[in-house]
Design a protein around this motif. Structure first.
Motif, PDB file in Angstrom:
ATOM      1  N   CYS A  12      -3.480   1.609 -22.055  1.00  0.00           N
ATOM      2  CA  CYS A  12      -3.213   2.891 -21.405  1.00  0.00           C
ATOM      3  C   CYS A  12      -2.182   3.665 -22.208  1.00  0.00           C
ATOM      4  O   CYS A  12      -1.138   3.130 -22.594  1.00  0.00           O
ATOM      5  CB  CYS A  12      -2.722   2.658 -19.975  1.00  0.00           C
ATOM      6  SG  CYS A  12      -2.326   4.177 -19.094  1.00  0.00           S
ATOM      7  N   ASP A  14      -0.439   6.166 -21.094  1.00  0.00           N
ATOM      8  CA  ASP A  14       0.605   6.731 -20.234  1.00  0.00           C
ATOM      9  C   ASP A  14       1.591   5.696 -19.716  1.00  0.00           C
ATOM     10  O   ASP A  14       2.703   6.041 -19.324  1.00  0.00           O
ATOM     11  CB  ASP A  14      -0.036   7.434 -19.027  1.00  0.00           C
ATOM     12  CG  ASP A  14      -0.935   8.582 -19.449  1.00  0.00           C
ATOM     13  OD1 ASP A  14      -0.582   9.252 -20.439  1.00  0.00           O
ATOM     14  OD2 ASP A  14      -1.976   8.791 -18.802  1.00  0.00           O
ATOM     15  N   HIS A  15       1.218   4.416 -19.703  1.00  0.00           N
ATOM     16  CA  HIS A  15       2.082   3.384 -19.122  1.00  0.00           C
ATOM     17  C   HIS A  15       2.218   2.226 -20.099  1.00  0.00           C
ATOM     18  O   HIS A  15       1.220   1.689 -20.564  1.00  0.00           O
ATOM     19  CB  HIS A  15       1.501   2.867 -17.796  1.00  0.00           C
ATOM     20  CG  HIS A  15       1.140   3.951 -16.840  1.00  0.00           C
ATOM     21  ND1 HIS A  15      -0.163   4.286 -16.542  1.00  0.00           N
ATOM     22  CD2 HIS A  15       1.917   4.802 -16.126  1.00  0.00           C
ATOM     23  CE1 HIS A  15      -0.176   5.276 -15.677  1.00  0.00           C
ATOM     24  NE2 HIS A  15       1.067   5.616 -15.406  1.00  0.00           N
ATOM     25  N   GLN A  18       1.452  -2.355 -18.412  1.00  0.00           N
ATOM     26  CA  GLN A  18       0.098  -2.287 -17.896  1.00  0.00           C
ATOM     27  C   GLN A  18      -0.081  -3.068 -16.599  1.00  0.00           C
ATOM     28  O   GLN A  18      -0.939  -2.762 -15.784  1.00  0.00           O
ATOM     29  CB  GLN A  18      -0.905  -2.814 -18.933  1.00  0.00           C
ATOM     30  CG  GLN A  18      -1.197  -1.839 -20.055  1.00  0.00           C
ATOM     31  CD  GLN A  18      -0.135  -1.842 -21.130  1.00  0.00           C
ATOM     32  OE1 GLN A  18       0.730  -2.712 -21.107  1.00  0.00           O
ATOM     33  NE2 GLN A  18      -0.179  -0.910 -22.044  1.00  0.00           N
ATOM     34  N   ALA A  21       1.501  -0.623 -13.500  1.00  0.00           N
ATOM     35  CA  ALA A  21       0.884   0.654 -13.157  1.00  0.00           C
ATOM     36  C   ALA A  21      -0.415   0.401 -12.395  1.00  0.00           C
ATOM     37  O   ALA A  21      -0.906  -0.703 -12.338  1.00  0.00           O
ATOM     38  CB  ALA A  21       0.616   1.478 -14.418  1.00  0.00           C
ATOM     39  N   GLY A  22      -0.944   1.426 -11.774  1.00  0.00           N
ATOM     40  CA  GLY A  22      -2.137   1.226 -10.968  1.00  0.00           C
ATOM     41  C   GLY A  22      -3.356   1.974 -11.448  1.00  0.00           C
ATOM     42  O   GLY A  22      -4.379   1.965 -10.761  1.00  0.00           O
ATOM     43  N   CYS A  23      -3.303   2.610 -12.634  1.00  0.00           N
ATOM     44  CA  CYS A  23      -4.435   3.407 -13.094  1.00  0.00           C
ATOM     45  C   CYS A  23      -5.540   2.490 -13.608  1.00  0.00           C
ATOM     46  O   CYS A  23      -5.336   1.299 -13.888  1.00  0.00           O
ATOM     47  CB  CYS A  23      -3.996   4.387 -14.173  1.00  0.00           C
ATOM     48  SG  CYS A  23      -3.476   3.626 -15.707  1.00  0.00           S
ATOM     49  N   GLN A  24      -6.725   3.053 -13.764  1.00  0.00           N
ATOM     50  CA  GLN A  24      -7.879   2.253 -14.162  1.00  0.00           C
ATOM     51  C   GLN A  24      -7.732   1.646 -15.560  1.00  0.00           C
ATOM     52  O   GLN A  24      -8.058   0.465 -15.753  1.00  0.00           O
ATOM     53  CB  GLN A  24      -9.145   3.102 -14.087  1.00  0.00           C
ATOM     54  CG  GLN A  24     -10.420   2.319 -14.365  1.00  0.00           C
ATOM     55  CD  GLN A  24     -11.665   3.155 -14.158  1.00  0.00           C
ATOM     56  OE1 GLN A  24     -11.576   4.319 -13.820  1.00  0.00           O
ATOM     57  NE2 GLN A  24     -12.823   2.562 -14.369  1.00  0.00           N
ATOM     58  N   PRO A  25      -7.245   2.401 -16.585  1.00  0.00           N
ATOM     59  CA  PRO A  25      -7.062   1.763 -17.905  1.00  0.00           C
ATOM     60  C   PRO A  25      -6.098   0.585 -17.870  1.00  0.00           C
ATOM     61  O   PRO A  25      -6.315  -0.430 -18.555  1.00  0.00           O
ATOM     62  CB  PRO A  25      -6.535   2.901 -18.777  1.00  0.00           C
ATOM     63  CG  PRO A  25      -7.028   4.144 -18.116  1.00  0.00           C
ATOM     64  CD  PRO A  25      -7.001   3.850 -16.657  1.00  0.00           C
ATOM     65  N   CYS A  26      -5.052   0.675 -17.037  1.00  0.00           N
ATOM     66  CA  CYS A  26      -4.093  -0.433 -16.951  1.00  0.00           C
ATOM     67  C   CYS A  26      -4.744  -1.652 -16.310  1.00  0.00           C
ATOM     68  O   CYS A  26      -4.573  -2.791 -16.775  1.00  0.00           O
ATOM     69  CB  CYS A  26      -2.872  -0.007 -16.141  1.00  0.00           C
ATOM     70  SG  CYS A  26      -1.809   1.194 -16.970  1.00  0.00           S
ATOM     71  N   ARG A  27      -5.499  -1.445 -15.232  1.00  0.00           N
ATOM     72  CA  ARG A  27      -6.154  -2.574 -14.564  1.00  0.00           C
ATOM     73  C   ARG A  27      -7.212  -3.205 -15.471  1.00  0.00           C
ATOM     74  O   ARG A  27      -7.377  -4.434 -15.498  1.00  0.00           O
ATOM     75  CB  ARG A  27      -6.799  -2.100 -13.260  1.00  0.00           C
ATOM     76  CG  ARG A  27      -5.806  -1.637 -12.209  1.00  0.00           C
ATOM     77  CD  ARG A  27      -6.442  -1.610 -10.830  1.00  0.00           C
ATOM     78  NE  ARG A  27      -7.628  -0.782 -10.797  1.00  0.00           N
ATOM     79  CZ  ARG A  27      -7.625   0.511 -10.499  1.00  0.00           C
ATOM     80  NH1 ARG A  27      -6.480   1.125 -10.221  1.00  0.00           N
ATOM     81  NH2 ARG A  27      -8.741   1.200 -10.477  1.00  0.00           N
ATOM     82  N   ARG A  28      -7.925  -2.357 -16.245  1.00  0.00           N
ATOM     83  CA  ARG A  28      -8.945  -2.893 -17.130  1.00  0.00           C
ATOM     84  C   ARG A  28      -8.317  -3.764 -18.227  1.00  0.00           C
ATOM     85  O   ARG A  28      -8.823  -4.844 -18.546  1.00  0.00           O
ATOM     86  CB  ARG A  28      -9.741  -1.740 -17.754  1.00  0.00           C
ATOM     87  CG  ARG A  28     -10.939  -2.201 -18.574  1.00  0.00           C
ATOM     88  CD  ARG A  28     -11.646  -1.049 -19.250  1.00  0.00           C
ATOM     89  NE  ARG A  28     -12.140  -0.077 -18.284  1.00  0.00           N
ATOM     90  CZ  ARG A  28     -11.711   1.164 -18.167  1.00  0.00           C
ATOM     91  NH1 ARG A  28     -10.749   1.608 -18.989  1.00  0.00           N
ATOM     92  NH2 ARG A  28     -12.214   1.972 -17.273  1.00  0.00           N
TER      93      ARG A  28
END
Length: 322
Positions: A12, A14-15, A18, A21-28
């Motif tokens: 990600c 932005d973060h 990883q 954070a809770g965004c989709q790229p971080c979770r992936r």
């Protein structure tokens, strides 16, 4: 899912944390890290940390010897630029993660990707011409996996990279020969504007020689072809000579066309009528513009694309005529 098909996703942008954070790229990325750890643990190859010396030396060779920037390395390795800068600067002394070490060592030694800048005049004209033809920013950018915001950003720049210019030129060759589906884009492009009282020029107003020339003006087709294409000679040539040149362009010799298709004659040795027939036959065979240009020794594929647009040699129309 094995290691060959489960490839490491990009981090990600932005973060840095990883896992928090809770965004989709971080979770992936976090999910991939857990899967990779389980695979390595099962195979007995899991290493939590590795010495930093090898990665630091590799980074310094990339930057000092081959001219890479830390941003280019981070983008190629899928890492955060701060991590790359810290490792290269020697600020990581206790070791680095094994996956980070592998990512850095996966960047090959050699010249960096091309970042040379070229004027954006031709790119702006290509985008405007496609909009006049009925294509939206999203349609154009979709040809090379980008979004309309990318083209909006390009339209506000004075220079673009060589790679971006090549992508937009390829999209222009693919879309300029077929009218676009958006009537709204066509109407907006045709509306008068401060610098374009007749709207944005379409693909037929430019040639491969003029589209990148800042001093060139669009050819709207208001004058006869002989006068438009021979404007530099108009003052010196009599009217009768210009008429003779115009008539010569439309002479047709079937033998000349056959010789061109066999590679005996080049496009420069054909009249306009003979070029139209030769290009039409090759398009009917399903040949691409680059292949036609190579067969007729006509420069690049952009020249053939512009010629087909000018004379309305469209693949769908040729197929219907056949």
């Amino acid at each position: 899912m094995n290691a060959m098909t489960d490839r490491r996703p990009p981090r990600c942008a932005d973060h840095r944390a990883q896992r928090k954070a809770g965004c989709q790229p971080c979770r992936r990325y976090d999910a991939w890290g857990k899967r990779d750890r389980r695979r390595r643990a099962a195979a007995g190859t899991w290493e939590t940390y590795r010495p930093v010396d090898e990665a630091c030396t590799h980074l310094r060779q990339l930057t000092d010897v081959h001219g890479w920037t830390c941003g280019q390395i981070a983008a190629r390795a899928g890492l955060c630029i701060d991590d790359v800068q810290d490792i290269r600067g020697g600020r990581r002394t206790r070791g680095i993660l094994a996956v980070t070490h592998d990512a850095i060592m996966g960047v090959p030694l050699g010249p960096p990707p091309s970042t040379r800048l070229v004027p954006a005049v031709g790119v702006h004209r290509m985008i405007r011409a496609l909009c006049r033809h009925g294509w939206t920013y999203n349609h154009i950018a979709g040809q090379f996996g980008a979004t309309g915001r990318t083209l909006d950003s390009v339209m506000h720049r004075d220079q673009v990279t060589v790679a971006m210019r090549a992508k937009i030129a390829a999209a222009y060759r693919a879309l300029a020969v077929t009218p676009g589906p958006s009537a709204t884009a066509r109407a907006r492009a045709a509306a008068p504007k401060p610098d374009f009282p007749r709207g944005w020029p379409g693909p037929m107003c430019w040639t491969p020689e003029t589209i990148d020339d800042p001093a060139a003006e669009p050819d709207w087709g208001d004058a006869p072809t002989a006068f438009r294409r021979s404007a530099c000679k108009a003052a010196a040539c009599p009217i009768l000579e210009l008429r003779h040149v115009h008539a010569r362009r439309w002479q047709y010799d079937a033998a000349a066309v056959e010789q061109a298709l066999l590679g005996i004659r080049t496009a420069r040795q054909l009249t306009t009528a003979e070029r139209i027939e030769a290009v039409t036959r090759l398009v009917r065979r399903g040949e691409a513009d680059d292949v036609i240009a190579a067969r007729l020794r006509w420069g690049k594929g952009e020249a053939v694309t512009a010629f087909r647009v000018q004379h309305r040699i469209m693949p769908n129309l040729v197929g219907q005529a056949a």
